[in-house]
Design a protein around this motif. Sequence first.
Motif, PDB file in Angstrom:
ATOM      1  N   ALA A 159     -39.150   7.409 -25.294  1.00 44.33           N
ATOM      2  CA  ALA A 159     -40.500   7.404 -25.553  1.00 44.33           C
ATOM      3  C   ALA A 159     -40.978   9.070 -25.438  1.00 44.33           C
ATOM      4  O   ALA A 159     -42.026   9.218 -26.214  1.00 44.33           O
ATOM      5  N   THR A 160     -40.511   9.991 -24.631  1.00 45.79           N
ATOM      6  CA  THR A 160     -40.937  11.324 -24.529  1.00 45.79           C
ATOM      7  C   THR A 160     -40.345  11.937 -25.566  1.00 45.79           C
ATOM      8  O   THR A 160     -40.760  13.028 -25.797  1.00 45.79           O
ATOM      9  N   ALA A 161     -39.369  11.554 -26.111  1.00 45.33           N
ATOM     10  CA  ALA A 161     -38.559  12.244 -27.133  1.00 45.33           C
ATOM     11  C   ALA A 161     -38.362  13.684 -26.854  1.00 45.33           C
ATOM     12  O   ALA A 161     -38.908  14.845 -27.530  1.00 45.33           O
ATOM     13  N   LEU A 162     -37.357  13.936 -25.733  1.00 44.96           N
ATOM     14  CA  LEU A 162     -37.098  15.337 -25.721  1.00 44.96           C
ATOM     15  C   LEU A 162     -36.194  15.835 -26.639  1.00 44.96           C
ATOM     16  O   LEU A 162     -35.905  17.010 -27.079  1.00 44.96           O
ATOM     17  N   LEU A 163     -35.359  14.927 -27.381  1.00 42.64           N
ATOM     18  CA  LEU A 163     -34.541  15.195 -28.255  1.00 42.64           C
ATOM     19  C   LEU A 163     -34.638  14.135 -29.574  1.00 42.64           C
ATOM     20  O   LEU A 163     -35.186  12.903 -29.469  1.00 42.64           O
ATOM     21  N   HIS A 164     -34.467  14.912 -30.627  1.00 38.96           N
ATOM     22  CA  HIS A 164     -34.547  14.217 -31.891  1.00 38.96           C
ATOM     23  C   HIS A 164     -33.080  14.369 -32.486  1.00 38.96           C
ATOM     24  O   HIS A 164     -32.505  15.146 -32.695  1.00 38.96           O
ATOM     25  N   ALA A 165     -32.644  13.067 -32.946  1.00 36.74           N
ATOM     26  CA  ALA A 165     -31.492  12.899 -33.423  1.00 36.74           C
ATOM     27  C   ALA A 165     -31.265  12.028 -34.918  1.00 36.74           C
ATOM     28  O   ALA A 165     -32.232  11.175 -35.265  1.00 36.74           O
ATOM     29  N   TRP A 166     -30.229  12.393 -35.831  1.00 38.96           N
ATOM     30  CA  TRP A 166     -30.255  11.601 -36.916  1.00 38.96           C
ATOM     31  C   TRP A 166     -28.775  11.187 -36.876  1.00 38.96           C
ATOM     32  O   TRP A 166     -27.858  12.083 -36.454  1.00 38.96           O
ATOM     33  N   ILE A 167     -28.438  10.166 -37.326  1.00 37.83           N
ATOM     34  CA  ILE A 167     -27.034   9.464 -37.491  1.00 37.83           C
ATOM     35  C   ILE A 167     -26.588   9.379 -38.991  1.00 37.83           C
ATOM     36  O   ILE A 167     -27.474   8.791 -39.805  1.00 37.83           O
ATOM     37  N   ALA A 168     -25.503   9.887 -39.547  1.00 32.64           N
ATOM     38  CA  ALA A 168     -25.071   9.528 -40.911  1.00 32.64           C
ATOM     39  C   ALA A 168     -24.025   8.186 -40.483  1.00 32.64           C
ATOM     40  O   ALA A 168     -23.261   8.300 -39.860  1.00 32.64           O
ATOM     41  N   MET A 169     -24.604   7.306 -41.407  1.00 30.30           N
ATOM     42  CA  MET A 169     -23.710   5.917 -41.313  1.00 30.30           C
ATOM     43  C   MET A 169     -23.259   5.548 -42.588  1.00 30.30           C
ATOM     44  O   MET A 169     -23.608   5.683 -43.603  1.00 30.30           O
ATOM     45  N   LEU A 170     -21.697   5.223 -42.563  1.00 32.75           N
ATOM     46  CA  LEU A 170     -21.498   4.525 -43.807  1.00 32.75           C
ATOM     47  C   LEU A 170     -20.977   3.053 -43.303  1.00 32.75           C
ATOM     48  O   LEU A 170     -19.840   2.695 -42.567  1.00 32.75           O
ATOM     49  N   GLY A 171     -21.737   2.149 -43.646  1.00 32.51           N
ATOM     50  CA  GLY A 171     -21.807   0.867 -43.271  1.00 32.51           C
ATOM     51  C   GLY A 171     -22.141   0.816 -41.742  1.00 32.51           C
ATOM     52  O   GLY A 171     -23.056   1.233 -41.476  1.00 32.51           O
ATOM     53  N   ASP A 172     -21.187   0.279 -40.981  1.00 36.23           N
ATOM     54  CA  ASP A 172     -21.209   0.179 -39.630  1.00 36.23           C
ATOM     55  C   ASP A 172     -20.581   1.405 -38.812  1.00 36.23           C
ATOM     56  O   ASP A 172     -20.634   1.241 -37.681  1.00 36.23           O
ATOM     57  N   THR A 173     -20.323   2.217 -39.494  1.00 35.06           N
ATOM     58  CA  THR A 173     -19.305   3.498 -38.928  1.00 35.06           C
ATOM     59  C   THR A 173     -20.229   4.618 -38.830  1.00 35.06           C
ATOM     60  O   THR A 173     -20.712   5.120 -39.971  1.00 35.06           O
TER      61      THR A 173
END
Length: 151
Positions: A48-62
Amino acid sequence: MEAAVQIRRASAADAAVLLPLCVEHAAYERLDTSSEGSAHELARALGATALLHAWIAMLGDTAIGYASATLDFSTLDQATYLHMDCLFVRDAWRGHGIGRLLWNAVHAFAGERGCRNMQWQTPEWNIDAARFYRRLGAREMIKRRYVLALL
């Protein structure tokens, strides 16, 4: 193949998905790291305090890559900037545009937050990353980075 890859924001619930990527990234950069307790800390930082922002690259479930960033303030520029802490794509997926997709997501986020600029670093030996960043229009600034262990 790139069309099947989805880039999405990571949340605290994604800590277990991110942790193996972080460990693999640290090994790639020849860093000593421990994953003990790390999933909990990742979840807390993404919470909730979001010290970190991140993005994930997904290929299906991987999960095949990720990027992470923090917002900071520069006293020299008197402005907010985005510090991209990590941008990592698993070896088998490099050269397929995944890094660019992740970088685009981080770049868009920085623009939405009104950041004056983005900053990041890469190891001196990682010439492929340096070439990639130059193609994005980034300019290199030579500085020394220091780390002091506190725990």
